[in-house]
Design an enzyme around this catalytic site. Structure first.
Site, PDB file in Angstrom:
ATOM      1  N   GLU A 170       0.851  -1.324   0.147  1.00 17.76           N
ATOM      2  CA  GLU A 170       0.031   0.003   0.004  1.00 17.76           C
ATOM      3  C   GLU A 170       0.893   1.109  -0.032  1.00 17.76           C
ATOM      4  OE1 GLU A 170      -2.825  -0.355   3.070  1.00 17.76           O
ATOM      5  OE2 GLU A 170      -3.393  -2.429   2.152  1.00 17.76           O
ATOM      6  N   ASN A 205       2.371  -4.668  -3.445  1.00 15.50           N
ATOM      7  CA  ASN A 205       0.889  -5.189  -3.207  1.00 15.50           C
ATOM      8  C   ASN A 205       0.165  -3.904  -2.788  1.00 15.50           C
ATOM      9  OD1 ASN A 205      -1.206  -7.179  -2.809  1.00 15.50           O
ATOM     10  ND2 ASN A 205      -1.148  -6.852  -0.569  1.00 15.50           N
ATOM     11  N   HIS A 246     -10.135  -6.146  -3.275  1.00 22.42           N
ATOM     12  CA  HIS A 246     -11.156  -5.812  -2.230  1.00 22.42           C
ATOM     13  C   HIS A 246     -12.428  -5.134  -2.781  1.00 22.42           C
ATOM     14  CE1 HIS A 246      -8.803  -7.431   1.034  1.00 22.42           C
ATOM     15  NE2 HIS A 246      -7.874  -6.522   0.792  1.00 22.42           N
ATOM     16  N   GLU A 288      -5.758 -10.629  -2.302  1.00 19.23           N
ATOM     17  CA  GLU A 288      -6.837 -10.452  -1.031  1.00 19.23           C
ATOM     18  C   GLU A 288      -8.123 -10.565  -1.666  1.00 19.23           C
ATOM     19  OE1 GLU A 288      -5.409  -7.267   1.510  1.00 19.23           O
ATOM     20  OE2 GLU A 288      -3.428  -7.643   1.185  1.00 19.23           O
ATOM     21  N   ASP A 319     -11.995 -10.475  -2.149  1.00 17.56           N
ATOM     22  CA  ASP A 319     -13.219 -10.582  -1.560  1.00 17.56           C
ATOM     23  C   ASP A 319     -14.158  -9.579  -2.192  1.00 17.56           C
ATOM     24  OD1 ASP A 319     -12.574  -8.153  -0.228  1.00 17.56           O
ATOM     25  OD2 ASP A 319     -12.128  -9.235   1.723  1.00 17.56           O
TER      26      ASP A 319
HETATM   27  O1  G3I Z   1      -5.898  -9.007  18.066  1.00 21.40           O
HETATM   28  C1  G3I Z   1      -6.687  -8.021  18.586  1.00 21.40           C
HETATM   29  C2  G3I Z   1      -7.577  -8.352  19.823  1.00 21.40           C
HETATM   30  O2  G3I Z   1      -6.419  -8.900  20.929  1.00 21.40           O
HETATM   31  C3  G3I Z   1      -8.417  -7.323  20.354  1.00 21.40           C
HETATM   32  O3  G3I Z   1      -9.385  -7.870  21.322  1.00 21.40           O
HETATM   33  C4  G3I Z   1      -9.354  -6.846  19.189  1.00 21.40           C
HETATM   34  C5  G3I Z   1     -10.143  -5.710  19.471  1.00 21.40           C
HETATM   35  O4  G3I Z   1     -10.335  -5.005  18.376  1.00 21.40           O
HETATM   36  O5  G3I Z   1      -8.429  -6.488  18.033  1.00 21.40           O
HETATM   37  C6  G3I Z   1      -7.656  -7.597  17.545  1.00 21.40           C
HETATM   38  O6  G3I Z   1      -6.585  -7.241  16.385  1.00 21.40           O
HETATM   39  C7  G3I Z   1      -7.317  -6.977  15.330  1.00 21.40           C
HETATM   40  C8  G3I Z   1      -6.730  -7.904  14.556  1.00 21.40           C
HETATM   41  O7  G3I Z   1      -7.285  -7.529  12.968  1.00 21.40           O
HETATM   42  C9  G3I Z   1      -6.730  -9.250  14.186  1.00 21.40           C
HETATM   43  O8  G3I Z   1      -8.205  -9.496  14.521  1.00 21.40           O
HETATM   44  C10 G3I Z   1      -7.224  -5.349  14.981  1.00 21.40           C
HETATM   45  O9  G3I Z   1      -7.985  -4.533  15.659  1.00 21.40           O
HETATM   46  C11 G3I Z   1      -7.885  -5.234  13.351  1.00 21.40           C
HETATM   47  O10 G3I Z   1      -7.235  -4.022  13.129  1.00 21.40           O
HETATM   48  C12 G3I Z   1      -7.001  -6.252  12.555  1.00 21.40           C
HETATM   49  O11 G3I Z   1      -7.616  -5.959  11.388  1.00 21.40           O
HETATM   50  C13 G3I Z   1      -6.923  -6.673  10.266  1.00 21.40           C
HETATM   51  C14 G3I Z   1      -6.363  -5.260   9.360  1.00 21.40           C
HETATM   52  O12 G3I Z   1      -5.843  -5.749   8.074  1.00 21.40           O
HETATM   53  C15 G3I Z   1      -5.756  -4.520   9.961  1.00 21.40           C
HETATM   54  O13 G3I Z   1      -5.270  -3.342   9.110  1.00 21.40           O
HETATM   55  C16 G3I Z   1      -7.595  -7.602   9.455  1.00 21.40           C
HETATM   56  O14 G3I Z   1      -7.961  -8.625  10.430  1.00 21.40           O
HETATM   57  C17 G3I Z   1      -6.778  -7.993   8.103  1.00 21.40           C
HETATM   58  O15 G3I Z   1      -7.871  -8.688   7.390  1.00 21.40           O
HETATM   59  C18 G3I Z   1      -6.735  -6.693   7.377  1.00 21.40           C
HETATM   60  O16 G3I Z   1      -5.968  -7.137   6.162  1.00 21.40           O
HETATM   61  C19 G3I Z   1      -5.603  -6.171   5.377  1.00 21.40           C
HETATM   62  C20 G3I Z   1      -4.326  -6.609   4.663  1.00 21.40           C
HETATM   63  O17 G3I Z   1      -3.247  -6.786   5.690  1.00 21.40           O
HETATM   64  C21 G3I Z   1      -3.760  -5.676   3.829  1.00 21.40           C
HETATM   65  N1  G3I Z   1      -4.636  -5.171   2.687  1.00 21.40           N
HETATM   66  C22 G3I Z   1      -6.129  -4.569   3.096  1.00 21.40           C
HETATM   67  C23 G3I Z   1      -6.646  -5.668   3.993  1.00 21.40           C
HETATM   68  C24 G3I Z   1      -7.949  -5.372   4.879  1.00 21.40           C
HETATM   69  O18 G3I Z   1      -7.886  -4.291   5.653  1.00 21.40           O
END
Ligand code: G3I
Length: 464
Positions: free
Chosen positions: A161, A202, A238, A266, A268
């Site tokens: 990004e 990416n 996405h 990625e 969806d």
């Molecule tokens: O692990 C913590 C947990 O301990 C806590 O209780 C909870 C509360 O919100 O958060 C958890 O962490 C989250 C993490 O995912 C694991 O589930 C984060 O808040 C959350 O922000 C994080 O989101 C991820 C996101 O990237 C972050 O930017 C998504 O799962 C993941 O699918 C997403 O993936 C990104 C790619 O890396 C890059 N391209 C876009 C894509 C979608 O946003």
């Protein structure tokens, strides 16, 4: 993790194992249907899935990830904040867990990601490093991570990004401190750590030809011309139902013409939720479009979908009211999008008659805790009539721990008396023909315990 023999060819050795799993798994895909990974292997294509390591505790989730895909990507566990949350303190637990899983299932691992402005710990983002210091920090992170997984990770999203929507470079600590050459520098560092790794840039919103993908194209052309070790570009994809860019194939082609591999990294395709049957069919057609765009171009290496099922997708957290974007639904059953991928890869794309009616029972239940927090949870349930007679008016009962209260419900009336919870069908789903099912959900408060019940009764008769 580093061992003496490299195993980059694992995904081409996988079909036998995958077929064995498919035949033994009893998945909603019919036993005679080859899994996606077998079909993809026939084309030499990556058919990947993003996996959250902790969700591998869910047997159905793990089964789908192993059975259907020849490649896995860490959804979060390889990101900088997960791997090196404090300077010099590396945490490999989540990352190792998925790499071990991939090894056990003969899968490739697509590495995501090394240099990204997001999920970057504050000791890097706000560290106030000079240019040489930041390069040192990057070198340490990139070389340590890439080197550790050199035997297992064949491709890396080295930089993620890097662009704004207008095709200019995104502001980040890396760009501010080092200028746009932070990208070439990162690629050189990754290449030095593992000369065999295929190195990618990416990004999202670069699937069609537009200002942002033009920026990516300019950068990629210049890096290739300079001999920087760039091997491909990742189109995150996405997407939104009805909005697959018509120029996607042409866009993939122009990067392939530079000698680069293109991967849909990625995928969806989201819609408003809950998705109607019509939306699911439109979504399936969009999955077909994406696969056709990739498969029409020689340099397209394949597709990774961003999650196993709709229950665990990132989308509803970021786009409330949207989601249902993946090939498996909230109960981990296949959706039309799954069969669209199946058909695009050369399968028959035919879901078949559905699960066989169970001669010994009259109902089957899937009970999924789709969200959970300190004192609450959201639960989705599907009840299926596996008997041979129509159920006209259903009532599903189970017991649940004391201390739980039902606070709201949808698609059923859910009440609790003592430790017994009863769900009754509503006007539009009260009739279950043989093979028919109803899906409903409810929210509870609890005191720290959210068990999955092990017994259900449909109109007083035990279910499987
Ligand atoms: O692990 C913590 C947990 O301990 C806590 O209780 C909870 C509360 O919100 O958060 C958890 O962490 C989250 C993490 O995912 C694991 O589930 C984060 O808040 C959350 O922000 C994080 O989101 C991820 C996101 O990237 C972050 O930017 C998504 O799962 C993941 O699918 C997403 O993936 C990104 C790619 O890396 C890059 N391209 C876009 C894509 C979608 O946003």
């Amino acid at each position: 993790m580093k061992t003496t023999t490299r195993r980059r060819t694992a995904r081409f050795l996988a079909p036998v194992l995958a077929l064995a799993l498919a035949l033994s798994a009893g998945s909603p895909a019919q036993a005679e249907d080859p899994p996606l990974r077998d079909l993809a292997d026939r084309h030499g294509l990556r058919m990947g899935v993003a996996v959250s390591a902790h969700l591998l505790d869910n047997a159905r989730y793990a089964e789908i990830a192993a059975e259907q895909y020849n490649s896995v990507t860490h959804e979060n566990e390889l990101k900088w904040e997960s791997v090196q949350p404090q300077r010099g303190q590396f945490n490999w637990s989540g990352a190792d867990r998925l790499v071990d899983f991939a090894r056990a299932n003969g899968q490739d691992v697509y590495g995501h990601t090394l240099v990204w402005h997001s999920q970057l710990p504050s000791w890097v983002a706000d560290g106030g490093f000079s240019a040489p210091e930041l390069e040192g920090v990057m070198e340490d992170h990139i070389s340590t991570v890439v080197n550790r997984y050199a035997d297992d990770i064949s491709h890396w999203d080295v930089v993620n990004e890097a662009f704004n929507e207008d095709g200019t470079f995104r502001d980040s600590v890396f760009h501010r401190t080092l200028g746009e050459d932070y990208i070439a520098t990162s690629l050189e560092m990754a290449h030095a750590a593992d000369p065999d790794a295929r190195l990618f840039i990416n990004d999202y919103n670069v699937e069609g030809i537009n200002a942002k993908s033009d920026g990516l194209y300019r950068l990629a052309s210049s890096l290739v011309a300079r001999g920087v070790p760039l091997h491909g570009v990742g189109l995150q994809s996405h997407l939104i139902v009805g909005q697959v860019p018509s120029s996607m194939q042409a866009n993939i082609q122009r990067f392939a013409d530079l000698g680069l591999e293109v991967v849909v990294t990625e995928l969806d395709i989201r819609t408003t939720t809950p998705a109607s049957e019509q939306q699911l069919q439109a979504q399936a057609a969009d999955y077909t479009r994406v696969f056709q765009a990739c498969m029409a171009v020689d340099g397209c290496g394949g597709v990774t979908v961003w999650g196993v099922g709709d229950a665990n997708s990132w989308i509803p957290d970021v786009f409330p009211g949207q989601g249902d974007a993946l090939p498996y639904d909230h109960q981990y059953d296949t959706k039309p999008a799954y069969w669209a991928m199946h058909e695009a890869l050369g399968g028959d794309g035919d879901p078949g008659p559905g699960p066989d009616p169970d001669p010994d029972g009259s109902c089957a239940v899937t009970y999924t805790v789709s969200d959970q927090w300190n004192q609450g949870a959201v639960i989705n349930v599907t009840v299926r009539n596996t008997g041979s007679a129509t159920v006209d008016g259903w009532s599903l009962a189970w017991t649940s721990p004391t201390g739980q209260q039902v606070t709201s419900a949808w698609n059923a009336t859910v009440t609790r008396t003592g430790s017994t919870v009863t769900a009754e069908g509503v006007s539009w789903n009260r009739t279950l023909p043989p093979g028919g099912s109803a899906t409903f959900g409810f929210q509870i408060t609890h005191q720290g315990q959210v068990d999955t019940p092990d017994a259900f009764e449909l109109n007083g008769t035990a279910c499987d």
